[in-house]
Write an enzyme that holds these catalytic residues in place. Sequence first.
Site, PDB file in Angstrom:
ATOM      1  N   LYS A 173     -11.697  58.454 -50.252  1.00 12.78           N
ATOM      2  CA  LYS A 173     -12.673  57.458 -49.786  1.00 12.78           C
ATOM      3  C   LYS A 173     -13.449  58.041 -48.611  1.00 12.78           C
ATOM      4  CE  LYS A 173     -13.108  52.613 -48.353  1.00 12.78           C
ATOM      5  NZ  LYS A 173     -14.160  52.320 -49.338  1.00 12.78           N
ATOM      6  N   HIS A 192      -6.402  53.450 -47.470  1.00 10.68           N
ATOM      7  CA  HIS A 192      -7.053  53.830 -48.718  1.00 10.68           C
ATOM      8  C   HIS A 192      -6.711  55.273 -49.091  1.00 10.68           C
ATOM      9  CE1 HIS A 192      -9.422  50.165 -48.223  1.00 10.68           C
ATOM     10  NE2 HIS A 192      -9.834  50.328 -49.472  1.00 10.68           N
TER      11      HIS A 192
END
Length: 254
Positions: free
Chosen positions: A146, A142
């Site tokens: 995040k 990700h």
Amino acid sequence: MIRVGVIGAAGRMGATVCNAVVADPGLELVAVVDSGAPGSTTHGLTISGELRALADAHVDVAIDFTVAEASRVNLPWLAMHSIHAVVGTTGFSQDDLDSFKKSFTNSNCLIAANFAIGAVLMMRFAEMASPFFDTAEIIEIHHDGKADSPSGTAVATAQRMAAASNEWAQDPTKHEAIKGARGAKGPGDIPIHAVRMRGAVANQEVIFGAQGQTLTIRHDTTDRASFMPGVVLACKKIAEHKGFTLGLDSFLGI
């Protein structure tokens, strides 16, 4: 026309959600809420800092892409006001989910770890493959903004794989020269490796192994717009799915 409100409207995901709602002829964006940006405007609407704006606008469906701490407040409020909820927030405990199930009696709630249709299929395919392989590991990648790890999608994938098979081979590792090198042990002791990488959006691969063969199931997200067809679909179908639903699968008929 379905009247939609967006919670967390000023964030990157919230802004993408607002654009998708406005672009769909079956949806009408009537309220936007973000406690961090009250008074700002988007699509001709003033962002409110209060959930009350959703009720005042007679919203049918509220979309919540915030964080678990905020959603624990938002969802009971939506249930109390008989507003359907489409939720992309992750990080809930089982106690949270049980509480939401009890709350939504007059309106409906969908919580999905991932709204990208390809990601939903990836999880389903991984679940289907699990009984036929001896070992499996999950690698999720990700963007570096995040805050939580592993991702809700990775945890949900491991849960489904563990439910499909409880006969995974033992990890042969006896010593980690660097602690954590083998990843975190998720449901079913399936290793999950979380990568946070600048330039990425959201990617996940599940690698299966058996004698003489491996199988890799991978889904790549290159733009947040990939989540929007699932979000729009959920808004249109939420009224048909009574009470609490976990995962987008049943909305897709899989």
